[in-house]
Scaffold this active site. Structure first.
Site, short mmCIF file in Angstrom:
data_model
loop_
_atom_site.label_atom_id
_atom_site.label_comp_id
_atom_site.label_asym_id
_atom_site.label_seq_id
_atom_site.Cartn_x
_atom_site.Cartn_y
_atom_site.Cartn_z
CE LYS A 20 13.52 -12.02 -9.03
NZ LYS A 20 14.13 -11.56 -7.81
CD GLU A 43 16.66 -14.05 -6.67
OE1 GLU A 43 16.07 -14.48 -5.67
OE2 GLU A 43 16.33 -12.99 -7.23
CG HIS A 51 17.65 -37.96 -2.39
ND1 HIS A 51 17.94 -39.23 -1.93
CD2 HIS A 51 18.84 -37.35 -2.62
CE1 HIS A 51 19.26 -39.36 -1.85
NE2 HIS A 51 19.82 -38.24 -2.28
CE LYS A 63 11.51 -3.28 -5.07
NZ LYS A 63 11.86 -4.62 -5.57
NE ARG A 109 4.66 1.55 0.20
CZ ARG A 109 5.61 1.23 1.07
NH1 ARG A 109 6.86 1.32 0.71
NH2 ARG A 109 5.31 0.82 2.27
CD GLU A 163 9.74 -12.18 -7.94
OE1 GLU A 163 9.06 -11.69 -7.02
OE2 GLU A 163 10.97 -12.11 -7.96
CG ASN A 194 1.35 0.61 4.41
OD1 ASN A 194 2.51 0.95 4.42
ND2 ASN A 194 1.03 -0.66 4.26
N GLY A 195 -1.08 -1.09 6.39
CA GLY A 195 -0.82 -1.95 7.55
C GLY A 195 -2.05 -2.81 7.84
CB CYS A 223 -0.95 0.08 1.18
SG CYS A 223 -2.16 -1.21 1.19
CD1 TRP A 272 -0.35 -6.52 -2.93
CD2 TRP A 272 -0.63 -6.95 -0.75
NE1 TRP A 272 -0.10 -7.86 -2.73
CE2 TRP A 272 -0.27 -8.15 -1.40
CE3 TRP A 272 -0.88 -6.99 0.62
CZ2 TRP A 272 -0.13 -9.36 -0.73
CZ3 TRP A 272 -0.74 -8.20 1.29
CH2 TRP A 272 -0.38 -9.37 0.61
C1 F6R Z 1 11.52 -11.04 -5.04
C2 F6R Z 1 11.39 -10.00 -4.04
C3 F6R Z 1 11.03 -10.37 -2.66
C4 F6R Z 1 11.86 -9.56 -1.65
C5 F6R Z 1 11.37 -9.85 -0.23
C6 F6R Z 1 12.19 -9.12 0.81
O1 F6R Z 1 11.90 -10.56 -6.28
O2 F6R Z 1 11.56 -8.84 -4.34
O3 F6R Z 1 11.17 -11.73 -2.45
O4 F6R Z 1 13.19 -9.90 -1.80
O5 F6R Z 1 10.04 -9.46 -0.10
O6 F6R Z 1 12.12 -7.74 0.64
P1 F6R Z 1 13.19 -6.79 1.31
O7 F6R Z 1 14.48 -7.06 0.67
O8 F6R Z 1 12.69 -5.40 1.04
O9 F6R Z 1 13.20 -7.11 2.77
#
Ligand code: F6R
Length: 609
Positions: free
Chosen positions: A485, A481, A504, A604, A27, A488, A101-102, A2, A75
Site C-alpha cells: 500500500k 500488504e 538473515h 486497476k 483502468r 504504490e 484494450n489488450g 485501458c 495504460w
Molecule cells: C494493489 C492492487 C493490486 C491488485 C492486483 C490483483 O493495491 O490493487 O495489487 O490487488 O492487481 O487484482 P485483482 O484483485 O483484480 O485480481
C-alpha cells in the site's frame, strides 16, 4: 487496463461521453481520446495525460451532440504514452476507427505485411494493425471486415469499431479482455466495466470471449467469431450510480477505507444466520470439503496477500495442506494435482489475466476452482466452479482497500465453514469465533476514529526514504500488504518481511533513517516479535508499533503507536491491522502530494500478462 466506452443512439452530448469514460479512468490514465461521427464525418480529439485535460480541450464542445462515438483511456503497453499513440486509431483513409484494450501478440508480423501492402502507420502501437486489417478486408460491409480481421489476431483484445461509411453501427469484440453492453432507452453502450454505464442504464449483457456484437440504435445482435448468431443474456445490475462516486471524500481511496465496516457487516449478514454459514454459490458439496486434502491458492498483489492469510487459517483450523503462489508464477509451475484437490483464486476485478490463466491451467488438470471475487459478471466467475461473492461494491481507487478486507472476511468465513464440516474445530470454538468475527466492523470503526492521530504519525514518518514492515504468523501477510500500500501510492521503497527473517539479511538496512512498522498484537508469537523489535531498537530504527491497548512491551520500545482493539481470537487481527496501515499509507502519500487514486505507472484490473 485501458478503458473503452462507446455509444450509438439518439444524439448524446460530448459531456456525457466524457462522463462515461471518466468512470473508467482507474483502468489507465496515460492518454485518452474520442472519435465521434456525425453527418458522415469524424470529430476527433486525443490528449496525452488524464481525462480532465481532454475535458479542458473539449470545453467549447461539451454540449455538441453526437449519435455515435468511441472513447478510450490508455495504460500504455506498446509505444510511449504520447498523443500519437493514444487511441482511437484510424485506417489510411480515416474512415474507420478503433479503440482497443489488450495486447496483439502477432502485431509485428501483421504490421510488416500491411506495410508491404501499402498501409501507412503513424503510431508505435499494436492497436493500429487492427484498424489497417479491417481496412484491408473492407469491401462494403464493416461487419464482414471486422469478422475477417479478428481471425488474424492473436493475443487478448476488447475492441470497439466505427466507420463513417456505416454510421448506423457500433461493433464490439471480446477475446480475453472484458467488454460489456449496456442497453439504454435511447441507445446502446459498449464499455470495459459496469461503472461507465451506471448513469445511463442498469441493463447489461456481459460479452463472452470469442463474441462479436453489432450494436444499432435500437438493437443488439451477438455472434460467435465464425458468424453464428447467439442469444443475448440480459442481466439487471443492482449497483447504484452513486456507489461509483466519490461523494464528499477527497479521494476514492479514503472513501473506500471508510466503507470497510459496512462492507464487512454486509458480507457477514448475508452469509451468516445465527451459527450457520451458507454460501449460495459455492457449488462445493460438503463431502468434497470433508475429504479435500490439498488446497492451492493463486492470486495477484493485494488479493495474494488475502490468500496468504487464508493459508494460515486453513492450515491451523481445517487441517489442510495449503500452497500459495502469485498467479503469474503458479501458471508456469509443474504442479501435481490430485483428484479431490481444491484450487482457490481471489480477485477483485475477476479479469486479472494472470489469475485467469492460472485458473485455466488448474481446470485443464481437472481441479475444482473456487473463486473469491467482487464482480459478478467477470470472466473469473464465469470460468470457476464455485463462487464466494465479496459484496464490496465498485472499488475505484487503484490501491485496493475495501476489496482486500472483504476478501479476508469471505475467506475466514469459508475457513470456519470448512473447519465445521471437517470437524476440525469444536462447535464451541466455532460459535465463539463466529461471534467475534461479527464484531470486527465495530472494531474497524474504532480504528477509523483514530484517523487524526494516524495522520500526525504519517506526517512525521513521511520523511523516511525507506520502510520495513514486519509481522509474524498471520500478520506476515499484513506486513506485505502494508508495504505494498505504502509503495504504490507514496513511491517510497518499502518491504514487508517476516520479523524473524530480519537477522538473515535485511537488518543491514536499519539505521536512524529507516521507518520500521512493527505489527505486534498480543498473539502466540508476541514474545518472539518483542525480541525482533529489540533488535531494531538496538540499531536505532524509528519504530511505529501496531499494538493492542493493553500492550506494555512493544509500546515501550516503539517511537510511535497505533492502537488496535485486542481480540480474543487474534487470528482475526489482519482485518484491523489493514485499516490502520491503509490510513497510514494514505496520509503519507497525501503529505507527499501524490496522486493517491491514480498512482503513476499503475492501473486497476490488469488484463495483460
Ligand atoms: C494493489 C492492487 C493490486 C491488485 C492486483 C490483483 O493495491 O490493487 O495489487 O490487488 O492487481 O487484482 P485483482 O484483485 O483484480 O485480481
Amino acid at each position: 487496463m485501458c478503458g473503452i466506452f462507446g455509444y450509438i443512439g439518439k444524439d448524446m452530448p460530448v459531456a456525457s461521453y466524457v462522463e462515461g469514460l471518466s468512470r473508467l479512468e482507474y483502468r489507465g490514465y496515460d492518454s485518452c481520446g474520442i472519435a465521434a461521427i456525425k453527418n458522415g464525418e469524424f470529430f476527433i480529439r486525443k490528449r496525452q495525460g488524464k481525462i480532465n485535460q481532454l475535458k479542458c480541450e473539449l470545453r467549447d464542445e461539451l454540449n455538441s451532440q453526437y449519435p455515435l462515438a468511441i472513447l478510450h483511456t490508455r495504460w500504455a503497453t506498446h509505444g510511449k504514452p504520447n498523443q500519437i499513440n493514444s487511441h482511437p486509431h484510424f485506417d489510411c483513409k480515416k474512415q474507420i476507427s478503433v479503440v482497443h484494450n489488450g495486447i496483439i501478440e502477432n502485431y509485428l508480423s501483421l504490421k510488416e505485411e500491411l506495410i508491404r501492402q501499402g498501409h501507412k502507420f503513424v503510431s508505435e502501437t499494436d492497436t493500429e494493425v487492427i484498424v489497417h486489417l479491417i481496412e484491408k478486408y473492407y469491401s462494403g460491409s464493416l461487419e464482414d471486415a471486422v469478422f475477417a480481421a479478428v481471425k488474424k489476431l492473436s493475443g487478448s483484445f476488447a475492441l470497439s469499431v466505427i466507420s463513417t461509411r456505416t454510421p448506423d453501427e457500433l461493433i464490439g469484440v471480446r477475446k480475453g479482455s472484458p467488454l460489456i453492453i449496456g442497453l439504454g432507452r435511447d441507445g446502446n453502450f459498449l464499455a470495459s466495466d459496469i461503472p461507465a454505464i451506471l448513469p445511463f442504464t442498469n441493463k447489461v449483457i456481459y460479452l463472452k470471449d470469442g463474441e462479436l456484437a453489432i450494436l444499432k440504435k435500437d438493437e443488439v445482435k451477438i455472434f460467435s467469431f465464425d458468424k453464428k448468431p447467439l442469444g443475448a443474456r440480459i442481466e439487471k445490475i443492482s449497483i447504484h450510480p452513486q456507489d461509483a462516486e466519490k461523494k464528499h471524500y477527497e479521494h476514492f481511496m479514503r472513501k473506500e477505507i471508510f466503507e470497510q465496516p459496512e462492507v464487512l457487516r454486509k458480507i457477514f449478514s448475508l452469509y451468516v444466520t445465527g451459527n450457520t454459514i451458507r454460501f449460495p454459490q459455492i457449488n462445493l458439496k460438503n463431502p468434497f470439503l470433508k475429504k479435500v486434502k490439498n488446497v492451492f491458492i493463486a492470486a495477484c498483489g493485494t488479493a495474494y496477500h488475502a490468500g496468504y492469510i487464508a493459508k494460515y487459517f486453513l492450515e491451523k483450523y481445517c487441517d489442510l495442506d495449503v500452497e500459495i503462489d502469485t498467479s503469474s508464477e503458479f501458471r508456469y509451475r509443474k504442479i501435481n494435482f490430485h483428484t479431490g484437490d481444491l484450487f482457490i483464486t481471489i480477485s477483485q476485478s475477476g479479469e486479472t489475466a494472470d489469475t485467469l490463466s492460472a485458473v485455466r491451467e488448474a481446470k485443464k488438470k481437472g481441479v475444482k476452482v473456487l473463486s473469491i471475487c467482487n464482480v459478478l459478471g467477470s470472466s473469473l466467475v464465469k470460468e470457476s466452479d464455485g463462487l464466494i461473492f465479496t459484496y464490496a461494491g465498485p472499488e475505484i481507487g487503484v490501491a485496493s482497500t475495501k476489496a482486500y478486507t472483504a476478501q479476508i472476511m469471505a475467506l475466514l468465513l469459508f475457513c470456519l465453514h470448512t473447519a465445521h464440516i471437517r470437524g476440525t474445530l469444536s462447535r464451541k470454538s466455532f460459535c465463539r469465533m463466529l461471534k467475534e468475527l461479527g464484531q470486527i466492523p465495530r472494531y474497524q470503526k474504532e480504528i477509523l476514529g483514530k484517523e487524526k492521530e494516524i495522520k500526525t504519525i504519517a506526517k512525521d514518518f513521511s520523511r523516511f526514504g525507506c520502510f520495513l514492515f514486519l509481522g509474524r504468523g498471520i500478520n506476515f501477510p499484513s506486513a506485505l500488504e502494508g508495504a505494498l500500500k505504502l509503495k504504490e501510492i507514496s513511491y517510497i521503497p518499502a518491504e514487508g518481511y517476516p520479523a524473524g527473517e530480519m537477522k538473515h539479511g535485511p537488518i543491514a538496512l536499519i539505521d536512524e533513517y529507516r521507518g520500521v512498522i512493527c505489527i505486534a498484537p498480543q498473539d502466540d508469537l508476541y514474545d518472539k516479535m518483542i525480541s525482533n523489535i529489540q533488535e531494531i531498537k538496538a540499531r536505532k530504527g524509528k519504530i511505529l508499533g501496531i499494538v493492542n491497548r493493553t500492550d506494555t512491551q512493544a509500546s515501550r520500545l516503539s517511537d510511535e503507536l497505533i492502537y488496535i482493539p485486542g481480540l480474543k481470537y487474534q487470528d482475526f487481527s489482519p482485518l484491523l491491522v489493514a485499516v490502520a496501515l491503509q490510513l497510514f499509507a494514505y496520509h503519507v502519500a497525501k503529505n507527499l502530494g501524490r496522486e493517491i487514486d491514480q498512482p503513476r505507472n499503475l492501473a486497476k484490473s490488469v488484463t495483460v500478462e
